[in-house]
Design an enzyme around this catalytic site. Structure first.
Site, PDB file in Angstrom:
ATOM      1  N   GLN A 110     -14.199  -9.433   1.815  1.00 52.52           N
ATOM      2  CA  GLN A 110     -13.111  -8.512   1.444  1.00 52.52           C
ATOM      3  C   GLN A 110     -12.546  -7.848   2.699  1.00 52.52           C
ATOM      4  OE1 GLN A 110     -14.398  -6.361  -2.540  1.00 52.52           O
ATOM      5  NE2 GLN A 110     -16.172  -6.753  -1.230  1.00 52.52           N
ATOM      6  N   ASP A 113     -11.085  -8.173   9.093  1.00 48.77           N
ATOM      7  CA  ASP A 113     -11.310  -8.048  10.538  1.00 48.77           C
ATOM      8  C   ASP A 113     -11.607  -9.367  11.245  1.00 48.77           C
ATOM      9  OD1 ASP A 113     -14.428  -6.466   9.580  1.00 48.77           O
ATOM     10  OD2 ASP A 113     -14.057  -8.601   9.897  1.00 48.77           O
ATOM     11  N   HIS A 128      -9.007 -10.497   0.925  1.00 46.47           N
ATOM     12  CA  HIS A 128      -7.995  -9.430   1.061  1.00 46.47           C
ATOM     13  C   HIS A 128      -7.162  -9.609   2.320  1.00 46.47           C
ATOM     14  CE1 HIS A 128     -10.557  -6.708  -1.746  1.00 46.47           C
ATOM     15  NE2 HIS A 128      -9.926  -7.660  -2.381  1.00 46.47           N
ATOM     16  N   CYS A 139      12.589 -12.800   8.202  1.00 53.15           N
ATOM     17  CA  CYS A 139      12.771 -14.219   8.575  1.00 53.15           C
ATOM     18  C   CYS A 139      11.494 -15.035   8.453  1.00 53.15           C
ATOM     19  CB  CYS A 139      13.317 -14.304  10.012  1.00 53.15           C
ATOM     20  SG  CYS A 139      12.113 -13.849  11.274  1.00 53.15           S
ATOM     21  N   CYS A 157      10.654  -7.214  14.052  1.00 58.05           N
ATOM     22  CA  CYS A 157      10.884  -8.571  14.573  1.00 58.05           C
ATOM     23  C   CYS A 157      12.209  -8.567  15.340  1.00 58.05           C
ATOM     24  CB  CYS A 157      10.958  -9.518  13.367  1.00 58.05           C
ATOM     25  SG  CYS A 157      11.449 -11.200  13.746  1.00 58.05           S
ATOM     26  N   ASN A 219     -27.444  -3.768   0.267  1.00 61.92           N
ATOM     27  CA  ASN A 219     -26.496  -2.659   0.431  1.00 61.92           C
ATOM     28  C   ASN A 219     -27.238  -1.343   0.630  1.00 61.92           C
ATOM     29  OD1 ASN A 219     -23.540  -2.347   0.462  1.00 61.92           O
ATOM     30  ND2 ASN A 219     -23.962  -0.773  -1.078  1.00 61.92           N
TER      31      ASN A 219
END
Ligand code: APR
Length: 258
Positions: A110, A113, A128, A139, A157, A219
């Site tokens: 998820q 990085d 994600h 564009c 851009c 966890n």
């Protein structure tokens, strides 16, 4: 570490070495030891932190807010999420090694990085999205992430369009192709390890609802699916993966000798 931890890690290593198709389902807790904040940890989680520019982090990371206040979203994104100095930690490297040894089939993360990929993992589904994918909304041109990181305000851009980071915001759905890949992986999976995730987000819940095999949760805190887990290991990701990696390397040495 205590006796219960050691016993659970022996069991986890046994599950990994006997599984046919193992999938790692990861979250922000995989990257906190690389210096990146998670979202829901009691003190350090971005969603439990003070407000940012007068708004909660959850509100800022929504599609609606991005459209209404892009400048605030980019300021928050650059200071709180986009950390280009972060490096993979031991858990990332342990997973890359497990994949190379055939002990892990894929990673569904998820996180945006890309630290799993930088640690050498090859089969990674960015549920994600990924901060390194940045495209112009006008564009469609792809831009280097540094264009977004090292600029003031809204990154534009050359054509005048806004450069949009490739992460999934609240109110958006993940890429259907990525979802399809994740569903296919989980359908073949007999061991699913959920690591560093509170399992609170719907995309996670929907994917794991279909899973009927052995569920392991690694966890620090309780998660939304603890009651469904076959094994739960509480602790720091680095400690857990260091202990698991040690056992798996021993297993590999012992079986190589046979
Ligand atoms: N070791 C072990 N567990 C850890 C560590 C650590 N070093 N650091 C954090 N954790 C655990 C926390 O206890 C927490 O339960 O990781 C979990 C991270 O949960 P969340 O902060 O909810 O992050 P995540 O589950 O990845 O969030 C999912 O929510 O906001 C959206 O899109 C965002 O991808 C994110 C999604």
């Amino acid at each position: 570490m205590n006796e219960e931890f050691e016993r659970k890690l022996d069991e986890l290593a046994r599950l990994v070495t006997h599984a046919k198709h193992t999938v790692l389902f990861g979250g922000a807790g995989m990257s906190t030891e690389s210096g990146l904040a998670d979202f829901r940890s009691a003190v350090s989680g971005l969603y439990n932190n003070k407000e940012f520019y007068g708004y909660s982090a959850e509100r800022i990371l929504s599609r609606e807010f991005f459209e209404e206040h892009p400048e605030i979203m980019f300021n928050f994104y650059r200071t709180e999420l986009l950390n280009l100095d972060a490096r993979p930690n031991l858990a990332h490297f342990a997973l890359a090694w497990m994949e190379e040894k055939g002990m892990l089939s894929s990673i569904i993360t998820q996180n945006g990085d890309a630290l799993h990929q930088r640690a050498g993992s090859r089969k990674v589904f960015d549920l994600h999205g990924n901060v390194y994918k940045n495209t112009c909304l006008k564009c469609g041109k792809s831009h280097d992430v540094r264009r977004v990181k090292y600029c003031e305000g809204i990154p534009y851009c050359e054509c005048g369009g806004i450069i949009r980071p490739g992460i999934v915001l609240f109110g958006e759905t993940p890429d259907p192709d990525v979802i399809f890949g994740c569903v296919r992986e989980i359908a073949q999976c007999d061991l699913l390890i959920a690591a560093g995730t509170s399992l609170r987000v719907s995309s996670a819940g929907r994917l794991l609802d279909r899973f009927k095999g052995t569920l392991v949760i690694l966890n620090n805190d309780e998660t939304a699916l603890d009651d469904r887990a076959d094994l739960i290991v509480r602790g720091k990701m680095g400690e857990i993966f260091s202990a698991l990696w040690e056992r798996l390397k021993k297993y590999e040495r012992d079986t190589a000798r046979d």
